[in-house]
Motif scaffolding. Sequence first.
Motif, PDB file in Angstrom:
ATOM      1  N   PHE A   1       3.506 -19.693 -17.249  1.00 48.33           N
ATOM      2  CA  PHE A   1       3.992 -19.372 -15.886  1.00 48.33           C
ATOM      3  C   PHE A   1       5.053 -20.235 -15.088  1.00 48.33           C
ATOM      4  O   PHE A   1       5.981 -19.735 -14.624  1.00 48.33           O
ATOM      5  CB  PHE A   1       2.741 -19.477 -14.804  1.00 48.33           C
ATOM      6  CG  PHE A   1       2.934 -18.933 -13.553  1.00 48.33           C
ATOM      7  CD1 PHE A   1       2.944 -17.745 -13.288  1.00 48.33           C
ATOM      8  CD2 PHE A   1       3.145 -19.918 -12.516  1.00 48.33           C
ATOM      9  CE1 PHE A   1       3.001 -17.184 -12.048  1.00 48.33           C
ATOM     10  CE2 PHE A   1       2.976 -19.478 -11.136  1.00 48.33           C
ATOM     11  CZ  PHE A   1       3.213 -18.157 -10.992  1.00 48.33           C
ATOM     12  N   ARG A   2       4.821 -21.527 -15.519  1.00 48.18           N
ATOM     13  CA  ARG A   2       5.818 -22.488 -14.867  1.00 48.18           C
ATOM     14  C   ARG A   2       7.277 -22.508 -15.724  1.00 48.18           C
ATOM     15  O   ARG A   2       8.231 -22.369 -14.847  1.00 48.18           O
ATOM     16  CB  ARG A   2       5.312 -23.754 -15.065  1.00 48.18           C
ATOM     17  CG  ARG A   2       4.221 -24.210 -14.238  1.00 48.18           C
ATOM     18  CD  ARG A   2       3.554 -25.591 -14.203  1.00 48.18           C
ATOM     19  NE  ARG A   2       2.585 -26.063 -13.584  1.00 48.18           N
ATOM     20  CZ  ARG A   2       1.622 -26.691 -13.868  1.00 48.18           C
ATOM     21  NH1 ARG A   2       1.532 -27.574 -15.019  1.00 48.18           N
ATOM     22  NH2 ARG A   2       0.752 -26.958 -12.914  1.00 48.18           N
ATOM     23  N   THR A   3       7.070 -22.238 -17.046  1.00 44.87           N
ATOM     24  CA  THR A   3       8.262 -22.101 -17.712  1.00 44.87           C
ATOM     25  C   THR A   3       8.987 -20.997 -17.309  1.00 44.87           C
ATOM     26  O   THR A   3      10.274 -21.020 -17.178  1.00 44.87           O
ATOM     27  CB  THR A   3       8.160 -21.930 -19.286  1.00 44.87           C
ATOM     28  OG1 THR A   3       7.171 -23.302 -19.471  1.00 44.87           O
ATOM     29  CG2 THR A   3       9.151 -22.072 -20.172  1.00 44.87           C
ATOM     30  N   LEU A   4       8.448 -19.828 -17.175  1.00 43.13           N
ATOM     31  CA  LEU A   4       9.215 -18.471 -16.738  1.00 43.13           C
ATOM     32  C   LEU A   4       9.725 -18.736 -15.320  1.00 43.13           C
ATOM     33  O   LEU A   4      11.050 -18.132 -15.097  1.00 43.13           O
ATOM     34  CB  LEU A   4       8.288 -17.254 -16.696  1.00 43.13           C
ATOM     35  CG  LEU A   4       7.835 -16.714 -17.964  1.00 43.13           C
ATOM     36  CD1 LEU A   4       6.309 -15.685 -17.944  1.00 43.13           C
ATOM     37  CD2 LEU A   4       8.976 -15.812 -18.401  1.00 43.13           C
TER      38      LEU A   4
ATOM     39  N   GLU B   1      14.306 -13.283  -6.080  1.00 46.07           N
ATOM     40  CA  GLU B   1      13.097 -12.801  -5.424  1.00 46.07           C
ATOM     41  C   GLU B   1      12.477 -11.802  -6.161  1.00 46.07           C
ATOM     42  O   GLU B   1      11.297 -11.505  -6.429  1.00 46.07           O
ATOM     43  CB  GLU B   1      13.330 -12.206  -4.020  1.00 46.07           C
ATOM     44  CG  GLU B   1      12.151 -11.767  -3.530  1.00 46.07           C
ATOM     45  CD  GLU B   1      11.186 -12.781  -3.091  1.00 46.07           C
ATOM     46  OE1 GLU B   1      10.331 -12.505  -2.411  1.00 46.07           O
ATOM     47  OE2 GLU B   1      11.442 -13.974  -3.096  1.00 46.07           O
ATOM     48  N   ALA B   2      13.290 -10.773  -7.037  1.00 43.39           N
ATOM     49  CA  ALA B   2      12.823  -9.733  -7.959  1.00 43.39           C
ATOM     50  C   ALA B   2      12.240 -10.317  -9.155  1.00 43.39           C
ATOM     51  O   ALA B   2      11.047  -9.809  -9.277  1.00 43.39           O
ATOM     52  CB  ALA B   2      14.024  -8.776  -8.225  1.00 43.39           C
ATOM     53  N   ALA B   3      12.626 -11.232  -9.573  1.00 44.66           N
ATOM     54  CA  ALA B   3      12.105 -11.972 -10.836  1.00 44.66           C
ATOM     55  C   ALA B   3      10.656 -12.523 -10.474  1.00 44.66           C
ATOM     56  O   ALA B   3       9.805 -12.664 -11.174  1.00 44.66           O
ATOM     57  CB  ALA B   3      13.060 -12.741 -11.541  1.00 44.66           C
TER      58      ALA B   3
ATOM     59  N   ASN C   1       4.954 -13.105 -11.031  1.00 39.79           N
ATOM     60  CA  ASN C   1       3.658 -13.078 -10.231  1.00 39.79           C
ATOM     61  C   ASN C   1       2.822 -11.934 -10.272  1.00 39.79           C
ATOM     62  O   ASN C   1       1.329 -11.847 -10.687  1.00 39.79           O
ATOM     63  CB  ASN C   1       3.913 -13.637  -8.717  1.00 39.79           C
ATOM     64  CG  ASN C   1       4.568 -14.883  -8.620  1.00 39.79           C
ATOM     65  OD1 ASN C   1       4.395 -15.623  -9.551  1.00 39.79           O
ATOM     66  ND2 ASN C   1       5.018 -15.172  -7.359  1.00 39.79           N
ATOM     67  N   GLU C   2       3.331 -10.790 -10.406  1.00 42.00           N
ATOM     68  CA  GLU C   2       2.677  -9.476 -10.354  1.00 42.00           C
ATOM     69  C   GLU C   2       2.059  -9.266 -11.811  1.00 42.00           C
ATOM     70  O   GLU C   2       0.783  -9.085 -11.774  1.00 42.00           O
ATOM     71  CB  GLU C   2       3.659  -8.393 -10.104  1.00 42.00           C
ATOM     72  CG  GLU C   2       3.043  -6.893  -9.928  1.00 42.00           C
ATOM     73  CD  GLU C   2       4.462  -5.896  -9.851  1.00 42.00           C
ATOM     74  OE1 GLU C   2       4.784  -5.345 -10.595  1.00 42.00           O
ATOM     75  OE2 GLU C   2       4.838  -5.868  -8.459  1.00 42.00           O
ATOM     76  N   GLU C   3       2.981  -9.416 -12.875  1.00 40.10           N
ATOM     77  CA  GLU C   3       2.322  -9.471 -14.227  1.00 40.10           C
ATOM     78  C   GLU C   3       1.342 -10.429 -14.312  1.00 40.10           C
ATOM     79  O   GLU C   3       0.165 -10.212 -15.264  1.00 40.10           O
ATOM     80  CB  GLU C   3       3.394  -9.683 -15.241  1.00 40.10           C
ATOM     81  CG  GLU C   3       4.394  -8.561 -15.178  1.00 40.10           C
ATOM     82  CD  GLU C   3       3.980  -7.297 -15.692  1.00 40.10           C
ATOM     83  OE1 GLU C   3       3.105  -7.221 -16.616  1.00 40.10           O
ATOM     84  OE2 GLU C   3       4.380  -6.161 -15.083  1.00 40.10           O
TER      85      GLU C   3
END
Length: 104
Positions: free
Chosen positions: A11-14, A30-32, A37-39
């Motif tokens: 999560f942190r790496t992404l 923002e989109a990324a 977060n959604e996934e």
Amino acid sequence: MGQAAKVLQLFRTLHRTRQQVFKNDPRALEAARIKINEEFKCNKSETSPKKIEELIKIGSDVELILRTSVIQGIHTDHNTLKLVPRKDLLIENVPYCDTPTQKQ
């Protein structure tokens, strides 16, 4: 390392990769952020260790693709796009030769 720690590290790496790849592009940042977060929220309740490992592999692959394949482009004119590659994407280029060389 436990699975929970691997998931948190991914999560942190992404998010770090997102910040590097989409630097100076608030819409893409923002989109990324929303998509990452959604996934993770969608799969928050997953309990199968095999499925979790599979999802970690997918996330790692996505991070690699983002880091190695995405280049920012800036519209400069009506039909012109200026590419802004990151320094880690610029690699030594070997020139291509059309004529084959004879092996000794």
